[in-house]
Motif scaffolding. Sequence first.
Motif, PDB file in Angstrom:
ATOM      1  N   ALA A   1      67.070  54.181  20.534  1.00  0.00           N
ATOM      2  CA  ALA A   1      68.264  54.127  21.380  1.00  0.00           C
ATOM      3  C   ALA A   1      68.297  52.857  22.222  1.00  0.00           C
ATOM      4  O   ALA A   1      69.350  52.220  22.339  1.00  0.00           O
ATOM      5  N   LEU A   2      67.175  52.464  22.804  1.00  0.00           N
ATOM      6  CA  LEU A   2      67.153  51.251  23.623  1.00  0.00           C
ATOM      7  C   LEU A   2      67.440  49.991  22.810  1.00  0.00           C
ATOM      8  O   LEU A   2      68.304  49.195  23.208  1.00  0.00           O
ATOM      9  N   PRO A   3      66.771  49.771  21.675  1.00  0.00           N
ATOM     10  CA  PRO A   3      67.100  48.567  20.908  1.00  0.00           C
ATOM     11  C   PRO A   3      68.559  48.528  20.444  1.00  0.00           C
ATOM     12  O   PRO A   3      69.193  47.474  20.471  1.00  0.00           O
ATOM     13  N   VAL A   4      69.096  49.668  20.045  1.00  0.00           N
ATOM     14  CA  VAL A   4      70.489  49.709  19.596  1.00  0.00           C
ATOM     15  C   VAL A   4      71.426  49.409  20.759  1.00  0.00           C
ATOM     16  O   VAL A   4      72.379  48.626  20.619  1.00  0.00           O
ATOM     17  N   ALA A   5      71.182  49.992  21.926  1.00  0.00           N
ATOM     18  CA  ALA A   5      72.050  49.769  23.088  1.00  0.00           C
ATOM     19  C   ALA A   5      72.005  48.310  23.542  1.00  0.00           C
ATOM     20  O   ALA A   5      73.049  47.705  23.818  1.00  0.00           O
ATOM     21  N   VAL A   6      70.811  47.739  23.609  1.00  0.00           N
ATOM     22  CA  VAL A   6      70.673  46.345  24.037  1.00  0.00           C
ATOM     23  C   VAL A   6      71.355  45.418  23.034  1.00  0.00           C
ATOM     24  O   VAL A   6      72.084  44.491  23.418  1.00  0.00           O
ATOM     25  N   THR A   7      71.151  45.670  21.761  1.00  0.00           N
ATOM     26  CA  THR A   7      71.779  44.846  20.724  1.00  0.00           C
ATOM     27  C   THR A   7      73.292  44.964  20.769  1.00  0.00           C
ATOM     28  O   THR A   7      74.003  43.961  20.665  1.00  0.00           O
ATOM     29  N   PHE A   8      73.796  46.179  20.930  1.00  0.00           N
ATOM     30  CA  PHE A   8      75.240  46.389  20.962  1.00  0.00           C
ATOM     31  C   PHE A   8      75.881  45.657  22.144  1.00  0.00           C
ATOM     32  O   PHE A   8      76.893  44.959  21.973  1.00  0.00           O
ATOM     33  N   LEU A   9      75.308  45.794  23.324  1.00  0.00           N
ATOM     34  CA  LEU A   9      75.885  45.130  24.499  1.00  0.00           C
ATOM     35  C   LEU A   9      75.802  43.607  24.390  1.00  0.00           C
ATOM     36  O   LEU A   9      76.736  42.903  24.772  1.00  0.00           O
ATOM     37  N   PHE A  10      74.684  43.104  23.876  1.00  0.00           N
ATOM     38  CA  PHE A  10      74.583  41.654  23.735  1.00  0.00           C
ATOM     39  C   PHE A  10      75.562  41.149  22.674  1.00  0.00           C
ATOM     40  O   PHE A  10      76.161  40.087  22.841  1.00  0.00           O
ATOM     41  N   ALA A  11      75.745  41.918  21.606  1.00  0.00           N
ATOM     42  CA  ALA A  11      76.730  41.536  20.583  1.00  0.00           C
ATOM     43  C   ALA A  11      78.140  41.552  21.163  1.00  0.00           C
ATOM     44  O   ALA A  11      78.975  40.723  20.790  1.00  0.00           O
ATOM     45  N   LEU A  12      78.429  42.481  22.075  1.00  0.00           N
ATOM     46  CA  LEU A  12      79.741  42.499  22.734  1.00  0.00           C
ATOM     47  C   LEU A  12      79.976  41.222  23.534  1.00  0.00           C
ATOM     48  O   LEU A  12      81.093  40.706  23.580  1.00  0.00           O
ATOM     49  N   SER A  13      78.918  40.708  24.149  1.00  0.00           N
ATOM     50  CA  SER A  13      79.076  39.497  24.956  1.00  0.00           C
ATOM     51  C   SER A  13      79.469  38.306  24.095  1.00  0.00           C
ATOM     52  O   SER A  13      80.073  37.355  24.588  1.00  0.00           O
ATOM     53  N   TRP A  14      79.152  38.358  22.813  1.00  0.00           N
ATOM     54  CA  TRP A  14      79.532  37.293  21.886  1.00  0.00           C
ATOM     55  C   TRP A  14      81.042  37.269  21.659  1.00  0.00           C
ATOM     56  O   TRP A  14      81.638  36.212  21.504  1.00  0.00           O
ATOM     57  N   ARG A  15      81.668  38.419  21.669  1.00  0.00           N
ATOM     58  CA  ARG A  15      83.093  38.516  21.368  1.00  0.00           C
ATOM     59  C   ARG A  15      83.983  38.415  22.594  1.00  0.00           C
ATOM     60  O   ARG A  15      85.192  38.419  22.485  1.00  0.00           O
ATOM     61  N   MET A  16      83.401  38.353  23.773  1.00  0.00           N
ATOM     62  CA  MET A  16      84.205  38.353  24.996  1.00  0.00           C
ATOM     63  C   MET A  16      84.451  36.945  25.514  1.00  0.00           C
ATOM     64  O   MET A  16      83.723  36.011  25.192  1.00  0.00           O
ATOM     65  N   GLN A  17      85.447  36.856  26.338  1.00  0.00           N
ATOM     66  CA  GLN A  17      85.836  35.582  26.925  1.00  0.00           C
ATOM     67  C   GLN A  17      84.758  35.084  27.890  1.00  0.00           C
ATOM     68  O   GLN A  17      84.162  35.865  28.620  1.00  0.00           O
ATOM     69  N   GLY A  18      84.514  33.779  27.871  1.00  0.00           N
ATOM     70  CA  GLY A  18      83.550  33.176  28.768  1.00  0.00           C
ATOM     71  C   GLY A  18      82.199  32.903  28.132  1.00  0.00           C
ATOM     72  O   GLY A  18      81.289  32.425  28.782  1.00  0.00           O
ATOM     73  N   ARG A  19      82.060  33.191  26.846  1.00  0.00           N
ATOM     74  CA  ARG A  19      80.794  33.003  26.159  1.00  0.00           C
ATOM     75  C   ARG A  19      80.495  31.518  26.020  1.00  0.00           C
ATOM     76  O   ARG A  19      81.377  30.704  25.802  1.00  0.00           O
ATOM     77  N   ARG A  20      79.215  31.189  26.150  1.00  0.00           N
ATOM     78  CA  ARG A  20      78.735  29.836  25.910  1.00  0.00           C
ATOM     79  C   ARG A  20      77.460  29.910  25.093  1.00  0.00           C
ATOM     80  O   ARG A  20      76.827  30.946  25.018  1.00  0.00           O
ATOM     81  N   TRP A  21      77.098  28.784  24.536  1.00  0.00           N
ATOM     82  CA  TRP A  21      75.832  28.611  23.819  1.00  0.00           C
ATOM     83  C   TRP A  21      75.740  29.536  22.606  1.00  0.00           C
ATOM     84  O   TRP A  21      75.064  30.548  22.608  1.00  0.00           O
ATOM     85  N   TRP A  22      76.409  29.145  21.541  1.00  0.00           N
ATOM     86  CA  TRP A  22      76.429  29.919  20.309  1.00  0.00           C
ATOM     87  C   TRP A  22      75.032  30.125  19.737  1.00  0.00           C
ATOM     88  O   TRP A  22      74.791  31.063  18.970  1.00  0.00           O
ATOM     89  N   ALA A  23      74.071  29.272  20.095  1.00  0.00           N
ATOM     90  CA  ALA A  23      72.709  29.414  19.568  1.00  0.00           C
ATOM     91  C   ALA A  23      72.076  30.736  20.022  1.00  0.00           C
ATOM     92  O   ALA A  23      71.250  31.311  19.297  1.00  0.00           O
ATOM     93  N   LEU A  24      72.450  31.238  21.191  1.00  0.00           N
ATOM     94  CA  LEU A  24      71.956  32.544  21.625  1.00  0.00           C
ATOM     95  C   LEU A  24      72.387  33.634  20.653  1.00  0.00           C
ATOM     96  O   LEU A  24      71.609  34.532  20.315  1.00  0.00           O
ATOM     97  N   ASP A  25      73.627  33.548  20.189  1.00  0.00           N
ATOM     98  CA  ASP A  25      74.132  34.537  19.237  1.00  0.00           C
ATOM     99  C   ASP A  25      73.464  34.392  17.873  1.00  0.00           C
ATOM    100  O   ASP A  25      73.203  35.387  17.205  1.00  0.00           O
TER     101      ASP A  25
END
Length: 138
Positions: free
Chosen positions: A95-119
């Motif tokens: 549950a923790l790895p899935v939740a962390v991955t899901f939220l971080f993946a959401l940050s990729w699709r939202m406005q204000g994202r920088r540094w594509w290398a993180l994604d």
Amino acid sequence: MSNFSTLFEPNYTILTFLMIKTFLYIEFIGALALIRVFSAKGPSRIAALGAFTIAFVGIAAKYVPPLAGLSGTDIARLASQIINQGVITAGSGMALPVAVTFLFALSWRMQGRRWWALDALHLIAALGFFGLWAITQL
């Protein structure tokens, strides 16, 4: 006789998955999320902060009770429940790895994202981690 000797050899795929799940994955994605918290703006920063917060709670639940000498207490049992929450099966600890991955993946699709290398790093880590998980489920 060779079948008997392989009976007691460890499955290195499962051992690798367990090592990565226990000591590396949440910590790595949490570090990526922390970098995004300081580099992004707006909604992307908020999603990254959520990913970092969940990762931090998971890391604290894993390491603080044994380091503080709280093993066998109610706090240690609560921490164990946080760490071992399942997604598909109870107690799988996914549950923790899935939740962390899901939220971080959401940050990729939202406005204000920088540094594509993180994604890109997140994608490589997630594909490897969840690929190992899928292989161990076979």
